[in-house]
Enzyme design. Structure first.
Site, PDB file in Angstrom:
ATOM      1  N   GLU A  80      -3.012  10.992   3.456  1.00  0.00           N
ATOM      2  CA  GLU A  80      -4.289  10.954   4.230  1.00  0.00           C
ATOM      3  C   GLU A  80      -4.365  12.140   5.197  1.00  0.00           C
ATOM      4  O   GLU A  80      -3.399  12.599   5.897  1.00  0.00           O
ATOM      5  CB  GLU A  80      -4.105   9.561   5.065  1.00  0.00           C
ATOM      6  CG  GLU A  80      -3.813   7.990   4.443  1.00  0.00           C
ATOM      7  CD  GLU A  80      -3.807   7.330   5.118  1.00  0.00           C
ATOM      8  OE1 GLU A  80      -4.655   6.424   5.619  1.00  0.00           O
ATOM      9  OE2 GLU A  80      -2.613   6.876   5.882  1.00  0.00           O
ATOM     10  N   GLU A  95       0.777  -1.278  -0.041  1.00  0.00           N
ATOM     11  CA  GLU A  95      -0.017   0.015   0.039  1.00  0.00           C
ATOM     12  C   GLU A  95       1.020   1.323   0.027  1.00  0.00           C
ATOM     13  O   GLU A  95       1.917   1.337   0.865  1.00  0.00           O
ATOM     14  CB  GLU A  95      -0.772   0.022   1.084  1.00  0.00           C
ATOM     15  CG  GLU A  95      -1.814   1.266   1.388  1.00  0.00           C
ATOM     16  CD  GLU A  95      -2.897   1.021   2.700  1.00  0.00           C
ATOM     17  OE1 GLU A  95      -3.060   2.326   3.002  1.00  0.00           O
ATOM     18  OE2 GLU A  95      -3.215  -0.043   2.960  1.00  0.00           O
TER      19      GLU A  95
END
Length: 279
Positions: free
Chosen positions: A146, A141
């Site tokens: 974020e 990932e």
């Protein structure tokens, strides 16, 4: 025009339109249309995107993903978070847009995004779908960004740029191990929910990932080599997701009902690969 005003205008242009880093000598950037979209239509382009990720279907409680949270209008991809009734496990509807193409690999990836102003994430990331028949198998990932537009804990995901790499490794006995490696933090100014910012990533090779903010280089991430010397070499899907975190207090029904706060906006996403200049 004064130098200060000229510099300000230049920064605004870079923030609005994005800017690829200079390519290595002998190479040029070529747009990768499979992972690029200006979102200028009236509906989501289903040849490029799923309105609900088939790779990560439900999300993390108390929020789950609903295709109805996703829309394209006013030149933006919009993910509107809302109250979800009638479900004991999930009571918030978020969204997870995922690419149809699954071969994002080395190249430059960027998105112009404005976060919601609630305590849910606004994200731009990539991940591979594992072949569980392999032994062992890995999920990789790449979190380009974020952010959380309203913080209710002490962690600052609103004005600090957070990027990470994760390797989820499962051995032949089913034992799971996670290795993560990020970079130094960088300031997001204005805060992520107050203005659009261009979040970029140059995935150089299996060991090197460079993070950019508004066209400016910020830091380099080197994925863990605990399992392999060339850790990040698997093609991935692209995701644009809003979700809840287990370390952050979820938004209230009143916050979710506030249309001035509950939506994450993606102005565009653009992707590029390197080709020799003579091709």
């Amino acid at each position: 025009m004064g130098n200060t005003m000229l510099l300000t205008l230049l920064l605004v242009v870079v923030a609005a339109y994005g800017q690829t880093p200079p390519p290595p000598e002998g190479f040029r950037w070529v747009k990768n249309e499979s992972f690029s979209d200006e979102f200028d239509g009236e509906v989501l382009d289903t040849t490029k995107w799923y309105a609900r990720s088939p790779y990560w279907v439900n999300g993390r409680p108390p929020a789950t993903f609903r295709a109805g949270s996703v829309s394209v209008k006013e030149g933006k991809l919009q993910i509107k978070n809302s109250v979800l009734d009638g479900d004991k496990k999930y009571n918030i509807a978020g969204g997870a847009v995922a690419s149809v193409a699954k071969d994002a690999l080395y190249g430059y990836y960027e998105a112009r995004m404005k976060a919601s102003s609630i305590s849910m994430s606004s994200t731009f990331w990539m991940k591979n779908k594992p072949d569980t028949k392999e032994c062992p198998f890995e999920v990789q990932e790449l979190d380009i960004v974020e952010v959380v537009g309203q913080q209710k804990t002490g962690w600052d995901f609103r004005t600090n740029l957070k990027s990470n790499t994760h390797i989820f490794y499962t051995d032949c006995d089913g034992e799971k191990t996670v290795k993560s490696a990020g970079g130094t933090e960088a300031k997001i100014d204005p805060p992520a929910d107050e203005a659009y910012h261009v979040y970029g990533c140059w995935w150089v090779d299996a060991n090197t990932i460079k993070i950019y903010l508004d066209g400016e280089y910020q830091f380099t991430m080197n994925p863990s080599t605990h399992f392999r010397d060339t850790p990040f070499n698997k093609p991935m899907y692209m995701h644009m997701v809003t979700e809840t975190y287990n370390w952050e207090t979820p938004p209230t029904p009143e916050e979710l009902a506030d249309d001035t706060k509950n939506t994450t906006y993606y102005d565009w996403v653009r992707s590029y690969t390197l080709l020799p200049v003579d091709q």
